[in-house]
Design an enzyme around this catalytic site. Structure first.
Site, mmCIF file in Angstrom:
data_model
loop_
_atom_site.group_PDB
_atom_site.id
_atom_site.type_symbol
_atom_site.label_atom_id
_atom_site.label_comp_id
_atom_site.label_asym_id
_atom_site.label_seq_id
_atom_site.Cartn_x
_atom_site.Cartn_y
_atom_site.Cartn_z
ATOM 1 N N GLY C 19 0.933 -1.031 -0.048
ATOM 2 C CA GLY C 19 -0.030 0.045 -0.012
ATOM 3 C C GLY C 19 0.754 1.151 -0.025
ATOM 4 C CB VAL C 21 1.675 3.939 4.873
ATOM 5 C CG1 VAL C 21 2.667 3.870 6.099
ATOM 6 C CG2 VAL C 21 0.568 5.155 4.941
ATOM 7 C CB SER C 46 -0.594 -9.262 -2.633
ATOM 8 O OG SER C 46 -1.446 -7.982 -3.328
ATOM 9 N NE ARG C 118 -1.910 6.088 15.370
ATOM 10 C CZ ARG C 118 -2.433 6.775 14.149
ATOM 11 N NH1 ARG C 118 -3.831 7.525 14.433
ATOM 12 N NH2 ARG C 118 -2.101 6.584 13.202
ATOM 13 C CB CYS C 154 -0.278 12.328 9.017
ATOM 14 S SG CYS C 154 -2.330 12.161 8.475
ATOM 15 C CB SER C 184 -0.468 11.604 0.240
ATOM 16 O OG SER C 184 0.273 12.596 1.240
ATOM 17 N N GLY C 185 -2.753 11.803 2.528
ATOM 18 C CA GLY C 185 -3.206 11.312 3.858
ATOM 19 C C GLY C 185 -4.429 10.468 3.680
ATOM 20 N NE ARG C 240 -7.969 14.629 2.811
ATOM 21 C CZ ARG C 240 -7.408 13.944 3.772
ATOM 22 N NH1 ARG C 240 -6.272 14.058 4.012
ATOM 23 N NH2 ARG C 240 -8.066 12.858 4.423
ATOM 24 C CG HIS C 247 -1.148 17.086 6.855
ATOM 25 N ND1 HIS C 247 -1.506 16.433 5.556
ATOM 26 C CD2 HIS C 247 -1.603 15.654 7.717
ATOM 27 C CE1 HIS C 247 -2.217 15.237 5.561
ATOM 28 N NE2 HIS C 247 -2.111 15.035 6.707
ATOM 29 C CG ASN C 332 0.663 13.839 4.385
ATOM 30 O OD1 ASN C 332 1.345 14.796 3.768
ATOM 31 N ND2 ASN C 332 -0.085 13.087 4.053
#
Lengths: 361, 361, 361, 361
Positions: C19, C21, C46, C118, C154, C184-185, C240, C247, C332
Site C-alpha cells: 500500500g 504507507v 498478493s 494508539r 499524520c 496523500s493522507g 482537505r 499538512h 504527512n
C-alpha cells in the site's frame, strides 16, 4: 413532474438517474418545454427511496424541487414497466448492455448516452448538427416498435462538430487529434486526486479507439439501412488533465481539396445545422464559436458557450505536416453527454420519427 | 566556493543566478565534482547584496550554505570582469542578447540556456546524447578565444532524446507532437493561478516554432562550420497544463524505413550516448527510461528519473496516420534547463574543447 | 535484503508493504544503516507474488532493486510466522485490529502506524523528540515478550512537535488548530479528483477527534504504567486541500505563563530532542525549522525539510483571542507515517528497550 | 445602455470597469431591473477605446452585447465629469484613494468595493442583511451633496452573514476564524500558478487585520453620526488555496448567552434580513443556506447558492475551546465584491437615502 392535466409535455424517464450523467439529465429536463420528467430509475439498491435520499447530488445548481420526493424505480424492463414512452439512458455500459435493448423491444424510444449500441449497424450515432440524416435509420429499425438512438463519446462530439463544416466544404483526408480531457468524463469517484494534482495521466482506457471509430461513423454516409463510415484516417491520443469539465482537442487535418485560410475560417464561422434551422429547444444559436484570440478556447472560459451546447474552435493555423491545425473544445457532460442526448430526442421528435409522439403546442 | 587551495575544481560563474533557472544552477553546482561555484551575477538591482538577501529562493531543497553569503555581482561584461573562465548563463533572452556575446568575446566559455544564439550557424545547440559531434563547431568559432554553446528549449530536449534512437536506426520522415507543458517553464511569476486552476491554456507564445526548428538543428548533420538541419517535417502544438515540473509530449512519427514493434522498443530501450560512455558526472545511467505500463510516463512520477536527467518514453503503439505513436516526458528545469546546460559543459570539457581547462583529478 | 553474512543489520518485516504507507516504509528501509528489509507481507490476494508484481508502485523514486523480486508473504500471524523480530506495520486499521496484537503476543516488536492501539493505556504513542520517556511503557507491557508501540496520526505529529518547546518552557492552557491536509493522507485511491480540483473539502471523518485526543496523550505525563494525558483543551477543525504531501496547521495557543515574543522564538528555534542527542539515523538535524519570511511554511517548499523529517513553523504573531498564533507544517507520509515509525524503532533500540536487539556496529 | 426613452432605469457608471471586479459589475448590471449601465471608466491607457478592445474579458459568460462598443472614459473627476449620479467603484485602493472622494464631493453617490474609505467614521460599511440601519450614516454625510458607501472585504461578508443571527439572538463574546480563500480574491494576474499547484500559501498581506476590524464595525451599533464597533474579540488567520471562487471560513465562536444546539440551528436556518423583506432585485431568497451533510459547504458546489449572493453554513458542532464551531462559505467576487456592492445601492435606494433617485416603476 406534476400530473397537472394542463401540462401537455411528453412524459419521459431517466434510466440511471442518480449517477453523474443522470443528475445532468435531471437538471436539464427539470424545465424542458417539450419533456416532463415523470420517472426516474436507478439500481436495485436505490429503488424505493426518494430521489433526494438515493442521490449524492454534486451538481453546482441545487436539486430541482420537483424531483426531490419522486420515488426511484428499479431499472428493470421485465419487473418494472415504465409508463413513459421516451427514455433517456444515463446507464453505464454494463447496465446498458442488459436493459437498453429489452426496453426498446418493449416499445420504448431509448436515447442512450452509453457506448453499448453506438456501433451497431442499425443504430444511429448522432450529433444533430453533423449527421441529422442518419436518424433515418430509426425508420428501418426492427425492434418491435421501439427505437434506439445514441450519442457519441464525450470527446467525439467536439471533434465531429469542428470537422463537419470542413468535411462538407473541402473533404477530409486525414485527422490527427490529441485530447486533454476533463476529470468529470471518468464519472464518480473516477480519477483519484493523487493522479491529477501536479500531474496529468496520458492514457484513458479504450478512449482512443472510440474516438477514432465513432468519428468515422458520424461523418459517414447514410445508406439504405446502415452507415458507410467515412474513409479518412483518424489517429487519436487521449490524456486526462486536472480540469473539471471541458475536453480540449488539438487537431490537425488534411483536406481533400486545399482551401485557403479565409475559406476555412468562413466555413467554421458560418457553420449551422438542422437543430438551428428547426429551433430545437436545446440547440445553441450556433454550434461552433470561432476564436481569434491566440490563447482560446480554454476549458474554464469557453465550456459554457451556448449554455454548454456549443463547441469552440480557435488557434487555426497551417500545419507543416497536414494542412491545418486548430484547437477545439466542448463541454463533456453537457453537450458531450446529457445535453447531447436530449438534443437527439428533440431532433427525432421534430423529424417525426417517434410514432405517436408530437411536439407539444 | 571556498578558496580552499586543495580544491582543484574549475571555478565557474552563474549569470542571472537569482532567477528560477539560476537557482537550479546554484543547487546543481553546489556539490559538483568538477566545477566550483565561484561567482554569481544578477541585475544591477541585486548587485552588492548577499545571495541570500537578493534571492527569493523557492527551490524544494534549501539554499546551499556555501552561497548564502556570497556577494552578487552585476552582469556587466564591461564594468565587472569575471575571474571564472567558464560561465553558465541563466539569463532571460533580452539580457542574454546584450551580454553573452561580449562575455564570449572577452574570452569566456559560455554555456547558455537562453534562446538568443541557439539558431546561430556557428553556435552548437546541444543535447549531449543526441548530437555530441556538433560540439566540433566550437573549434571553428571565431569569437576571440571565447566559446559559446547552448542547450535547447525545455520541450525540445525530451523530443530529441526520444527521436534520436529512431532516427539513427530507421531514419525519420515526419513528426507530429503535442506538448502538455509544466508551469515552471514560464518562470516566476509566470502563468497566473487563475489560468491553471480547473483549466489548461492551449498556447505558449513562440514555443511551437522553437520546438520545430530546434529539433531539426539538433538532429541535423555537422558540416565543416555549420549544421545542416534534418530534412524531416516537425509539426508542433504546445499547451500549458497545471503541473509544476515535467513536460509531457504526445508524439507521432513516420520512419524512413518501416520497423516492427520489437525493433522500435529495442532501439528505445538500448539507447545510450557519449555522456554515458564518458561517465560524465551529470549523465543519467541511461538517457531514456522505457515504460510498459499503459499509463506511464506521468509528470509527477517520472520527471525525477535519473535525478531529473533522463527522459521517459511509454505508450508505444502504432499510429493510423504515421507509423508509431508514443508519449515522452522530461524534467523541464533539470534536464530541460540548468542540468542540461551543465551536461553540455561536462561534454565539452571531456572532449577537450575548452582550451586551458581540464577535468580535475 | 541480501543474506550477506557480513551484513550485521537487524532483519525487519513490513506488514502491508504494497500500500501507500507500505511503499514509503520500503523506500526508507532500503538503505537503512541499522535495519535490513527481510520480509514483506500483504493481503492474501498478493501473497506469493513478487513484490514487483504485487505492487502498483507510485513513489516518485524507483522501486528499490533489492525488493523487486522478494516474495510477498501473507499477513497471517497464525499461518505464516515471520522470522524477523522487528515488524513495521503499515496496515489499515481493520487489518491492524486483527493481527497486530497476535504478532505482538507471538513475541514480535511491532512499530505500528495504524490507529488501532494508539489510545491503549499500555501502548506508547510516540513522537520521539516530544515524549521519549513514554517508551518506558514498553518495559511494563504484558504481551508475552512482545512489544507494541505506535506513532500518531499524520496531523498530530506536526502539532505536537511545534507545541512541545512551548509546553516545556511556558506550559499550555489551550490550543485551537485548523488543518489544511494533503490528499496523500487519504491513501489510494483516496479523495476523488472531482473533490479537489477548484475545491477543498472541509471535513475528514474522525480526524478532529484523533488530533485532539492524541495530542493530549503525547504531551501527557508518563506515570507508572500509563500516560496521564495533558489537561489543556484542544479544539480542532480538519480540512482537505489540493496538495500531494504536507499538512499545514493554523494554530493558536494560550500559554500557562505569558512569554514575550523573543522568548517564544528562542524556544522554537532552540528546540532539540533525544533523537538528535542520540544521533538516530532518521533524526533530522533539528526537529523544527523556524521561518521569518511572512509567507512560509508552504507545503511544496517546506515539506522536504530535514529529508521530510523536520516540521516547519512560521508566521508567529500574537493572537487577539489566545496568546500566540503560528503556522506549522510537516510531511504527512514521511515524518507523519513511515519515517516517524522508523524513528520510534530507532529510539526504542537506542534506549535498550527491545530485548535481544542491538544497534549494529 | 441604449438611450431608449422608454427605459426608465437609473443610469449608472462603473469606475474601473475593465478589471476583474469591474467585469463582474458589468455582467451583473447588464440586465438589472433598476439600473442602466450608461458609462464605463478605466485608466488613462484604456480611455477612448471601445470596451471590447480595452478589456481582456475572462468571465465564464460572454461580454454583454450592449457594452461591447461603449467607449471607455478616463477615471478623472476633474477632467471627465460623468453624467450618471450613481457610481459603482471597482477601483483598486490606490485609484480609489485619489478619485472616490472627489467624485463624491462632486455630488455623485458612490458605492465602493475598495478598502480606501471602509473604516472612515462617517462612511457606512455595509452587508445589507447584517447592518441595514448603518445606512443612516449617509444622511449625516457632509460631502457636498454626494454620498459614499462601501462594502467590506470579500472574506468579511461570509463571516458577518454567519455571525449576525447568532449575535442577534445570543450575543457574541469571541470569534476565531481561519480562512481558505480563493485565488480570484487576488485579482489578475494575482497569485502565480507555481504558488497554487500542489501548494497553499498561508498568508495574505493585510487581510487578517481587515477581517478583524471590518467585522467589528459591521456588527457594531449605529450611533448618531458614527458606528460603535462591536466589542467582541476577532482573531483571524488567512490562507490562499487553489480554488477559483469561494472563500471558506472555519469559525469558532463564544456566545454571550449559551444556547443549545437546536436553538443555534434555528437561528441560522431562520435568518433573513431587510433585503429579503424589501424584495431587492439582487437579494437571495435567504441570506444563509444551512447544510446538514457533514462535508458541506464546499466552494465548487456551494459558491453559486442564491446566484452567488447567499452564504452557506455547515458542520455546526460544539467547540472544546469556545462554544460552537462551523464552516461558512461565500462567493468572493459575487456576494463578496460586485454583487454585494449592487445590493448596497439597492438598499440605499429602497430606503430613500439617495436624494433624487427613485426605484423605476
Amino acid at each position: 413532474m406534476s400530473a397537472d392535466p394542463s401540462d401537455r409535455r411528453i412524459p419521459v424517464a431517466v434510466l440511471g438517474a442518480t449517477g453523474s450523467v443522470g443528475q445532468r439529465f435531471v437538471s436539464l429536463l427539470a424545465d424542458h418545454p417539450w419533456f416532463r420528467l415523470a420517472e426516474l430509475t436507478a439500481s436495485e439498491r436505490s429503488a424505493g427511496k426518494t430521489y433526494r435520499d438515493a442521490t449524492a447530488w454534486h451538481q453546482e445548481t441545487p436539486m430541482p424541487d420537483a424531483v426531490r420526493d419522486m420515488t426511484v424505480l428499479p431499472t428493470d424492463p421485465e419487473g418494472q414497466p415504465l409508463t413513459s414512452t421516451l427514455l433517456f439512458s444515463a446507464l453505464d455500459a454494463s447496465a446498458a448492455d442488459r436493459v437498453e435493448m429489452p426496453f426498446t423491444r418493449a416499445g420504448h424510444y431509448v436515447c442512450s448516452n452509453a457506448r453499448s449500441h453506438r456501433m451497431d449497424s442499425d443504430v444511429p450515432l448522432m450529433v444533430p448538427e453533423v449527421n441529422p440524416d442518419h436518424l433515418a435509420l430509426l425508420d428501418a429499425q426492427d425492434f418491435g416498435g421501439g427505437r434506439l438512438m445514441t450519442n457519441p463519446n464525450c470527446s467525439t462530439i467536439g471533434l465531429t462538430l469542428a470537422l463537419k463544416p470542413l468535411a462538407a466544404a473541402f473533404g477530409i483526408e486525414a485527422v490527427s487529434v490529441v485530447t486533454l480531457q476533463a476529470a468529470s468524463g471518468a464519472g464518480i469517484p473516477g480519477v483519484p486526486s493523487l493522479s491529477l494534482i501536479d500531474n496529468i495521466v496520458p492514457h484513458i482506457g479504450g478512449e482512443e479507439e472510440k474516438l477514432e471509430r465513432e468519428t468515422q461513423k458520424i461523418l459517414g454516409t447514410a445508406a439504405a439501412s446502415a452507415i458507410e463510415p467515412a474513409q479518412f484516417v483518424v489517429s487519436a491520443t487521449c490524456t486526462r488533465v486536472p480540469v473539471i469539465d471541458g475536453h480540449t482537442l488539438c487537431v490537425s487535418v488534411r483536406l481533400d481539396t486545399m482551401a485557403d485560410f479565409d475559406e476555412v475560417i468562413a466555413q467554421l464561422q458560418g457553420f449551422t445545422g438542422e437543430p438551428q434551422a428547426l429551433g430545437l429547444p436545446s440547440a445553441p444559436a450556433a454550434p461552433l464559436v470561432f476564436h481569434d484570440a491566440p490563447d482560446r478556447p480554454q476549458p474554464r472560459l469557453d465550456r459554457g458557450a451556448g449554455s454548454g451546447m456549443a463547441a469552440s474552435v480557435g488557434r487555426l493555423r497551417t500545419c507543416r505536416l497536414l494542412d491545418y491545425k486548430f484547437v477545439a473544445l466542448s463541454h463533456n457532460t453537457l453537450r458531450g453527454a446529457a445535453g447531447g442526448s436530449i438534443l437527439v430526442a428533440e431532433l427525432a421528435l421534430a423529424q417525426g420519427r417517434l410514432p405517436g409522439l408530437h411536439i407539444p403546442q
